[in-house]
Design a protein around this motif. Structure first.
Motif, PDB file in Angstrom:
ATOM      1  N   GLY B  53      -4.166  -2.919  13.946  1.00 50.79           N
ATOM      2  CA  GLY B  53      -4.863  -2.333  12.822  1.00 50.79           C
ATOM      3  C   GLY B  53      -4.106  -1.215  12.130  1.00 50.79           C
ATOM      4  O   GLY B  53      -4.559  -0.687  11.105  1.00 50.79           O
ATOM      5  N   GLU B  54      -2.959  -0.856  12.667  1.00 51.74           N
ATOM      6  CA  GLU B  54      -2.182   0.263  12.109  1.00 51.74           C
ATOM      7  C   GLU B  54      -1.718  -0.042  10.689  1.00 51.74           C
ATOM      8  O   GLU B  54      -1.327  -1.168  10.378  1.00 51.74           O
ATOM      9  N   VAL B  55      -1.764   0.979   9.848  1.00 49.46           N
ATOM     10  CA  VAL B  55      -1.259   0.886   8.477  1.00 49.46           C
ATOM     11  C   VAL B  55      -0.228   1.991   8.287  1.00 49.46           C
ATOM     12  O   VAL B  55      -0.500   3.152   8.601  1.00 49.46           O
ATOM     13  N   LYS B  56       0.948   1.602   7.787  1.00 52.16           N
ATOM     14  CA  LYS B  56       1.979   2.603   7.498  1.00 52.16           C
ATOM     15  C   LYS B  56       2.424   2.439   6.062  1.00 52.16           C
ATOM     16  O   LYS B  56       2.530   1.312   5.565  1.00 52.16           O
ATOM     17  N   LYS B  57       2.683   3.590   5.418  1.00 46.40           N
ATOM     18  CA  LYS B  57       3.132   3.537   4.027  1.00 46.40           C
ATOM     19  C   LYS B  57       4.515   4.151   3.906  1.00 46.40           C
ATOM     20  O   LYS B  57       4.825   5.174   4.524  1.00 46.40           O
ATOM     21  N   LEU B  58       5.327   3.494   3.088  1.00 51.10           N
ATOM     22  CA  LEU B  58       6.673   3.971   2.801  1.00 51.10           C
ATOM     23  C   LEU B  58       6.820   3.852   1.292  1.00 51.10           C
ATOM     24  O   LEU B  58       7.171   2.815   0.753  1.00 51.10           O
ATOM     25  N   LYS B  59       6.494   4.957   0.601  1.00 52.30           N
ATOM     26  CA  LYS B  59       6.491   4.984  -0.872  1.00 52.30           C
ATOM     27  C   LYS B  59       5.596   3.856  -1.394  1.00 52.30           C
ATOM     28  O   LYS B  59       4.389   3.882  -1.178  1.00 52.30           O
ATOM     29  N   ARG B  60       6.138   2.873  -2.081  1.00 46.10           N
ATOM     30  CA  ARG B  60       5.313   1.808  -2.662  1.00 46.10           C
ATOM     31  C   ARG B  60       5.089   0.642  -1.688  1.00 46.10           C
ATOM     32  O   ARG B  60       4.459  -0.354  -2.053  1.00 46.10           O
ATOM     33  N   LEU B  61       5.584   0.753  -0.482  1.00 45.03           N
ATOM     34  CA  LEU B  61       5.442  -0.314   0.505  1.00 45.03           C
ATOM     35  C   LEU B  61       4.360   0.057   1.515  1.00 45.03           C
ATOM     36  O   LEU B  61       4.359   1.174   2.038  1.00 45.03           O
ATOM     37  N   THR B  62       3.457  -0.871   1.769  1.00 46.25           N
ATOM     38  CA  THR B  62       2.394  -0.655   2.755  1.00 46.25           C
ATOM     39  C   THR B  62       2.490  -1.749   3.801  1.00 46.25           C
ATOM     40  O   THR B  62       2.468  -2.938   3.470  1.00 46.25           O
ATOM     41  N   PHE B  63       2.562  -1.346   5.054  1.00 41.60           N
ATOM     42  CA  PHE B  63       2.707  -2.271   6.172  1.00 41.60           C
ATOM     43  C   PHE B  63       1.433  -2.213   7.010  1.00 41.60           C
ATOM     44  O   PHE B  63       0.893  -1.144   7.266  1.00 41.60           O
ATOM     45  N   GLN B  64       0.978  -3.387   7.424  1.00 41.26           N
ATOM     46  CA  GLN B  64      -0.211  -3.438   8.271  1.00 41.26           C
ATOM     47  C   GLN B  64       0.037  -4.342   9.461  1.00 41.26           C
ATOM     48  O   GLN B  64       0.630  -5.423   9.338  1.00 41.26           O
ATOM     49  N   PHE B  65      -0.414  -3.899  10.628  1.00 35.96           N
ATOM     50  CA  PHE B  65      -0.349  -4.689  11.843  1.00 35.96           C
ATOM     51  C   PHE B  65      -1.742  -5.237  12.101  1.00 35.96           C
ATOM     52  O   PHE B  65      -2.720  -4.482  12.029  1.00 35.96           O
ATOM     53  N   GLY B  66      -1.868  -6.535  12.349  1.00 42.14           N
ATOM     54  CA  GLY B  66      -3.175  -7.133  12.549  1.00 42.14           C
ATOM     55  C   GLY B  66      -3.907  -6.540  13.750  1.00 42.14           C
ATOM     56  O   GLY B  66      -3.276  -6.069  14.699  1.00 42.14           O
ATOM     57  N   ASP B  67      -5.219  -6.583  13.709  1.00 42.53           N
ATOM     58  CA  ASP B  67      -6.031  -6.021  14.788  1.00 42.53           C
ATOM     59  C   ASP B  67      -5.682  -6.632  16.144  1.00 42.53           C
ATOM     60  O   ASP B  67      -5.670  -5.942  17.165  1.00 42.53           O
ATOM     61  N   ALA B  68      -5.390  -7.933  16.135  1.00 45.08           N
ATOM     62  CA  ALA B  68      -5.068  -8.633  17.383  1.00 45.08           C
ATOM     63  C   ALA B  68      -3.581  -8.569  17.720  1.00 45.08           C
ATOM     64  O   ALA B  68      -3.131  -9.147  18.713  1.00 45.08           O
ATOM     65  N   ARG B  69      -2.818  -7.874  16.911  1.00 46.88           N
ATOM     66  CA  ARG B  69      -1.367  -7.710  17.090  1.00 46.88           C
ATOM     67  C   ARG B  69      -0.633  -9.049  17.139  1.00 46.88           C
ATOM     68  O   ARG B  69       0.314  -9.243  17.915  1.00 46.88           O
ATOM     69  N   LYS B  70      -1.092 -10.000  16.299  1.00 44.92           N
ATOM     70  CA  LYS B  70      -0.417 -11.293  16.200  1.00 44.92           C
ATOM     71  C   LYS B  70       0.205 -11.491  14.821  1.00 44.92           C
ATOM     72  O   LYS B  70       0.911 -12.477  14.607  1.00 44.92           O
ATOM     73  N   ASP B  71      -0.112 -10.600  13.895  1.00 42.85           N
ATOM     74  CA  ASP B  71       0.378 -10.808  12.550  1.00 42.85           C
ATOM     75  C   ASP B  71       0.559  -9.473  11.847  1.00 42.85           C
ATOM     76  O   ASP B  71       0.053  -8.434  12.292  1.00 42.85           O
ATOM     77  N   SER B  72       1.287  -9.522  10.741  1.00 45.17           N
ATOM     78  CA  SER B  72       1.538  -8.304   9.979  1.00 45.17           C
ATOM     79  C   SER B  72       1.728  -8.672   8.521  1.00 45.17           C
ATOM     80  O   SER B  72       2.036  -9.828   8.192  1.00 45.17           O
ATOM     81  N   SER B  73       1.514  -7.694   7.656  1.00 47.58           N
ATOM     82  CA  SER B  73       1.743  -7.922   6.235  1.00 47.58           C
ATOM     83  C   SER B  73       2.488  -6.746   5.635  1.00 47.58           C
ATOM     84  O   SER B  73       2.430  -5.615   6.139  1.00 47.58           O
ATOM     85  N   LEU B  74       3.189  -7.050   4.572  1.00 42.39           N
ATOM     86  CA  LEU B  74       3.926  -6.046   3.798  1.00 42.39           C
ATOM     87  C   LEU B  74       3.478  -6.189   2.353  1.00 42.39           C
ATOM     88  O   LEU B  74       3.620  -7.269   1.764  1.00 42.39           O
TER      89      LEU B  74
END
Lengths: 113, 111
Positions: B53-74
């Motif tokens: 569920g973690e969300v990290k931001k790097l300027k205009r980029l937002t990274f998310q880790f899925g709750d089940a830790r099986k997937d991620s999005s940018l």
């Protein structure tokens, strides 16, 4: 200072030849890798060394022989080069841990003709 | 079948558009990394996500880790030509000694 440097950057050679690629890291890392990136840009691990010891060999043909004289250097020697060996080869290093960050060299573009 | 499947494989957009890149797997990961590779260079780490569920931001980029830790999005907001490159997700296997990469997403942002 370049953190991970590999030479040469480009290598064009004929089938059947033997060639070497050298890699050095000045980051003090304990782990070094060789990756192969194919024409579709897929980055596949070939070998991993930890403190000069081979840890991972990902079913790479035995024409490929890595050598680590010390933990700052990892060289790749390729015997009897084949057309299918043409690719970009990347060296990388890291300090093993949960948040391991891999630092990559600029790559060696190998073309076998 | 690759451990980490990325989609889309290729994305061509205009400057100013938003986009999302996905990294999916059937396995659970202790952490997941995103790298960007520019032409003629090696990949460079952008971020590491560790907690579900973690969300990290790097300027205009937002990274998310899925709750089940099986997937991620940018997610990239207002893409710029400088964002052009190959985006790779990666995860550590084998006692943190094997860094495995996803299939990659090639992004082209045109002015």
């Amino acid at each position: 200072d370049t953190a991970v440097s590999q030479t040469p950057k480009y290598l064009v050679t004929q089938m059947g030849n033997d060639k070497s690629i050298k890699c050095e890291q000045n980051l003090g890392h304990d782990t070094m890798y060789w990756y192969k990136q194919d024409s579709k840009k897929f980055l596949k691990i070939m070998f991993s060394y930890n403190n000069k010891e081979l840890i991972i060999n990902e079913t790479v043909p035995n024409r490929f022989s890595p050598k680590s004289p010390d933990k700052a250097h990892l060289n790749l020697h390729i015997n009897s080069l084949e057309l299918g060996d043409s690719a970009v080869y990347f060296c990388a290093s890291s300090q093993v841990g949960l948040n391991t960050e891999a630092f990559f060299g600029q790559g060696t573009r190998l073309t076998v003709v | 079948t690759q451990l980490l499947e990325q989609s889309p494989q290729f994305l061509s957009i205009q400057e100013g558009e938003n986009l999302t890149v996905y990294c999916n797997s059937s396995s659970v990961f202790s952490s997941l990394q995103w790298y960007r590779q520019e032409p003629g260079e090696g990949p460079v780490l952008l971020v590491t996500v560790v907690t579900g569920g973690e969300v990290k931001k790097l300027k205009r980029l937002t990274f998310q880790f899925g709750d089940a830790r099986k997937d991620s999005s940018l997610h990239i907001t207002a893409a710029q030509p400088g964002d052009t490159g190959l985006y790779l997700c990666a995860t550590l296997r084998g006692g943190f000694q094997k860094l495995v990469f996803g299939t990659g997403t090639r992004l082209l942002v045109s002015p």
